[in-house]
Design a protein around this motif. Structure first.
Motif, PDB file in Angstrom:
ATOM      1  N   GLN A 115       0.842  -1.206   0.000  1.00 48.94           N
ATOM      2  CA  GLN A 115       0.000   0.000   0.000  1.00 48.94           C
ATOM      3  C   GLN A 115       0.868   1.244   0.000  1.00 48.94           C
ATOM      4  OE1 GLN A 115      -3.024   0.203   3.000  1.00 48.94           O
ATOM      5  NE2 GLN A 115      -3.540   2.316   2.517  1.00 48.94           N
ATOM      6  N   ARG A 116       0.622   2.089  -0.987  1.00 52.60           N
ATOM      7  CA  ARG A 116       1.280   3.387  -1.026  1.00 52.60           C
ATOM      8  C   ARG A 116       0.516   4.319  -0.105  1.00 52.60           C
ATOM      9  NH1 ARG A 116       3.570   4.808  -6.845  1.00 52.60           N
ATOM     10  NH2 ARG A 116       4.584   6.311  -5.516  1.00 52.60           N
ATOM     11  N   ASP A 117       1.238   5.191   0.534  1.00 49.13           N
ATOM     12  CA  ASP A 117       0.602   6.181   1.408  1.00 49.13           C
ATOM     13  C   ASP A 117       0.973   7.562   0.880  1.00 49.13           C
ATOM     14  OD1 ASP A 117      -0.802   7.317   3.494  1.00 49.13           O
ATOM     15  OD2 ASP A 117       0.836   7.122   4.931  1.00 49.13           O
ATOM     16  N   ASN A 118       0.207   8.007  -0.116  1.00 46.94           N
ATOM     17  CA  ASN A 118       0.444   9.316  -0.721  1.00 46.94           C
ATOM     18  C   ASN A 118      -0.199  10.380   0.157  1.00 46.94           C
ATOM     19  OD1 ASN A 118       1.564   7.973  -3.010  1.00 46.94           O
ATOM     20  ND2 ASN A 118      -0.513   7.597  -3.739  1.00 46.94           N
ATOM     21  N   ARG A 119       0.542  11.423   0.446  1.00 44.23           N
ATOM     22  CA  ARG A 119       0.030  12.504   1.298  1.00 44.23           C
ATOM     23  C   ARG A 119       0.331  13.855   0.664  1.00 44.23           C
ATOM     24  NH1 ARG A 119       0.758  10.815   7.380  1.00 44.23           N
ATOM     25  NH2 ARG A 119       0.923   8.573   7.117  1.00 44.23           N
ATOM     26  N   GLY A 120      -0.589  14.741   0.851  1.00 39.48           N
ATOM     27  CA  GLY A 120      -0.391  16.127   0.452  1.00 39.48           C
ATOM     28  C   GLY A 120      -0.925  17.002   1.570  1.00 39.48           C
ATOM     29  N   THR A 121      -0.385  18.177   1.690  1.00 46.68           N
ATOM     30  CA  THR A 121      -0.823  19.079   2.746  1.00 46.68           C
ATOM     31  C   THR A 121      -1.440  20.321   2.130  1.00 46.68           C
ATOM     32  OG1 THR A 121       0.943  18.314   4.202  1.00 46.68           O
ATOM     33  CG2 THR A 121      -0.074  20.429   4.747  1.00 46.68           C
ATOM     34  N   ALA A 122      -2.658  20.610   2.547  1.00 46.16           N
ATOM     35  CA  ALA A 122      -3.297  21.879   2.192  1.00 46.16           C
ATOM     36  C   ALA A 122      -2.985  22.819   3.350  1.00 46.16           C
ATOM     37  CB  ALA A 122      -4.795  21.706   2.009  1.00 46.16           C
ATOM     38  N   GLN A 123      -2.233  23.847   3.068  1.00 44.98           N
ATOM     39  CA  GLN A 123      -1.718  24.743   4.105  1.00 44.98           C
ATOM     40  C   GLN A 123      -2.835  25.496   4.824  1.00 44.98           C
ATOM     41  OE1 GLN A 123       1.472  24.810   5.042  1.00 44.98           O
ATOM     42  NE2 GLN A 123       1.890  23.261   3.507  1.00 44.98           N
ATOM     43  N   ALA A 124      -2.554  25.842   6.061  1.00 48.14           N
ATOM     44  CA  ALA A 124      -3.454  26.706   6.837  1.00 48.14           C
ATOM     45  C   ALA A 124      -3.467  28.078   6.177  1.00 48.14           C
ATOM     46  CB  ALA A 124      -2.965  26.811   8.278  1.00 48.14           C
ATOM     47  N   ARG A 125      -4.562  28.788   6.352  1.00 46.12           N
ATOM     48  CA  ARG A 125      -4.682  30.125   5.774  1.00 46.12           C
ATOM     49  C   ARG A 125      -5.020  31.109   6.878  1.00 46.12           C
ATOM     50  NH1 ARG A 125      -9.163  29.362   1.316  1.00 46.12           N
ATOM     51  NH2 ARG A 125     -10.307  28.848   3.176  1.00 46.12           N
ATOM     52  N   ASP A 126      -4.618  32.357   6.702  1.00 43.00           N
ATOM     53  CA  ASP A 126      -4.992  33.393   7.662  1.00 43.00           C
ATOM     54  C   ASP A 126      -6.501  33.520   7.688  1.00 43.00           C
ATOM     55  OD1 ASP A 126      -2.349  33.996   8.230  1.00 43.00           O
ATOM     56  OD2 ASP A 126      -2.244  35.584   6.727  1.00 43.00           O
ATOM     57  N   THR A 127      -7.055  33.753   8.871  1.00 44.39           N
ATOM     58  CA  THR A 127      -8.502  33.896   8.965  1.00 44.39           C
ATOM     59  C   THR A 127      -8.973  35.121   8.183  1.00 44.39           C
ATOM     60  OG1 THR A 127      -8.582  32.785  11.109  1.00 44.39           O
ATOM     61  CG2 THR A 127     -10.455  34.191  10.547  1.00 44.39           C
ATOM     62  N   PHE A 128      -8.364  36.250   8.417  1.00 44.38           N
ATOM     63  CA  PHE A 128      -8.822  37.471   7.751  1.00 44.38           C
ATOM     64  C   PHE A 128      -8.060  37.692   6.446  1.00 44.38           C
ATOM     65  CE2 PHE A 128     -10.139  38.277  12.126  1.00 44.38           C
ATOM     66  CZ  PHE A 128     -11.481  38.586  11.907  1.00 44.38           C
ATOM     67  N   LYS A 129      -8.802  37.765   5.371  1.00 49.56           N
ATOM     68  CA  LYS A 129      -8.251  38.049   4.052  1.00 49.56           C
ATOM     69  C   LYS A 129      -8.234  39.560   3.823  1.00 49.56           C
ATOM     70  CE  LYS A 129      -9.007  35.821  -0.432  1.00 49.56           C
ATOM     71  NZ  LYS A 129      -9.984  35.014  -1.176  1.00 49.56           N
ATOM     72  N   MET A 130      -9.249  40.228   4.371  1.00 48.75           N
ATOM     73  CA  MET A 130      -9.370  41.676   4.226  1.00 48.75           C
ATOM     74  C   MET A 130     -10.341  42.213   5.270  1.00 48.75           C
ATOM     75  SD  MET A 130     -11.571  43.614   1.679  1.00 48.75           S
ATOM     76  CE  MET A 130     -12.336  44.941   2.387  1.00 48.75           C
ATOM     77  N   VAL A 131     -10.011  43.353   5.867  1.00 49.60           N
ATOM     78  CA  VAL A 131     -10.890  44.020   6.822  1.00 49.60           C
ATOM     79  C   VAL A 131     -10.918  45.502   6.482  1.00 49.60           C
ATOM     80  CG1 VAL A 131     -11.298  44.604   9.245  1.00 49.60           C
ATOM     81  CG2 VAL A 131     -10.373  42.353   8.659  1.00 49.60           C
ATOM     82  N   ASP A 132     -12.110  46.045   6.310  1.00 53.24           N
ATOM     83  CA  ASP A 132     -12.291  47.476   6.026  1.00 53.24           C
ATOM     84  C   ASP A 132     -13.114  48.063   7.176  1.00 53.24           C
ATOM     85  OD1 ASP A 132     -13.054  50.002   5.160  1.00 53.24           O
ATOM     86  OD2 ASP A 132     -13.336  49.370   3.085  1.00 53.24           O
ATOM     87  N   ASP A 133     -12.421  48.641   8.157  1.00 49.69           N
ATOM     88  CA  ASP A 133     -13.109  49.193   9.327  1.00 49.69           C
ATOM     89  C   ASP A 133     -14.001  50.373   8.958  1.00 49.69           C
ATOM     90  OD1 ASP A 133     -12.160  47.521  11.492  1.00 49.69           O
ATOM     91  OD2 ASP A 133     -10.195  48.416  11.148  1.00 49.69           O
ATOM     92  N   LYS A 134     -13.596  51.162   7.991  1.00 49.10           N
ATOM     93  CA  LYS A 134     -14.376  52.339   7.597  1.00 49.10           C
ATOM     94  C   LYS A 134     -15.741  51.941   7.035  1.00 49.10           C
ATOM     95  CE  LYS A 134     -14.195  56.376   4.584  1.00 49.10           C
ATOM     96  NZ  LYS A 134     -14.868  56.105   3.339  1.00 49.10           N
ATOM     97  N   ASP A 135     -15.743  50.986   6.093  1.00 50.85           N
ATOM     98  CA  ASP A 135     -17.002  50.544   5.483  1.00 50.85           C
ATOM     99  C   ASP A 135     -17.635  49.359   6.216  1.00 50.85           C
ATOM    100  OD1 ASP A 135     -17.024  52.497   3.506  1.00 50.85           O
ATOM    101  OD2 ASP A 135     -15.776  51.280   2.164  1.00 50.85           O
ATOM    102  N   GLN A 136     -17.021  48.906   7.313  1.00 48.36           N
ATOM    103  CA  GLN A 136     -17.515  47.803   8.143  1.00 48.36           C
ATOM    104  C   GLN A 136     -17.790  46.548   7.316  1.00 48.36           C
ATOM    105  OE1 GLN A 136     -20.784  49.429  10.480  1.00 48.36           O
ATOM    106  NE2 GLN A 136     -19.309  50.295  11.898  1.00 48.36           N
TER     107      GLN A 136
END
Length: 186
Positions: A82-103
């Protein structure tokens, strides 16, 4: 529509649309384009509360994606290799963009759910904003991956389809949205 004996067969396009909740938008290729979880609020809300609730309830962790494609039985020994092929999907930052002015914010999240022997991971972008008398929350860029595909090659995250196990995928995303909503209105 065709009538065969006592069985009525409807074209797939007639029956399929009726199965989706009204907050779901399906693209022409039958993938889920967007799910709208927006809701009204009765009193003004601070944007900092929305940000805090997203930060504490939305996550996008690293995940291992596996398969055993290419496994074989030895011709002389009869042993299974049995082959055990593995790949990792990396963690991502929670916030991609925040605009406090336009909420307005865009967060990256995921939900892990198990169905039978396979674990499934759904990743999404959450767009959230405060508007007059309501909170808008939509999930876009929805992608699904199996944590282990067995003997089939694991192709990783693919657009979330509307054709297979949609109700359980929707329920997993609804649980995320309900948790987030409960935090916001608390």
């Amino acid at each position: 529509m065709a009538l065969i004996g006592a069985i009525t067969i409807y074209p797939a396009s007639v029956a399929a649309k009726e199965d989706f909740p009204p907050n779901v938008t399906i693209a022409k290729d039958k993938t889920v384009q967007m799910i709208d979880w927006s809701f009204p609020i009765s009193q003004p809300l601070e944007f900092s509360r929305l940000k805090r609730c997203v930060a504490t309830n939305i996550h996008s962790d690293e995940v291992q994606l596996r398969d055993s494609a290419g496994s074989w039985v030895g011709p002389a020994t009869g042993n299974y290799y049995q082959r055990d092929n593995r790949g990792t999907a990396q963690a991502r930052d929670t916030f991609k963009m925040v605009d406090d002015k336009d909420q307005f914010l865009i967060a990256q999240g995921q939900t892990d759910r198990t169905s039978g022997l396979s674990g499934w991971i759904i990743r999404f972008d959450l767009e959230a904003a405060l508007e007059q008398g309501r909170v808008t929350m939509t999930m876009r860029n929805l992608k699904l991956a199996a944590s282990n595909t067995g003997s089939l090659t694991n192709d990783g995250f693919q657009p979330l389809g509307s054709w297979y196990r949609f109700k359980s995928n929707y329920a997993a995303l609804e649980a995320v949205a309900n948790t987030l909503k409960a935090c916001i209105v608390a």
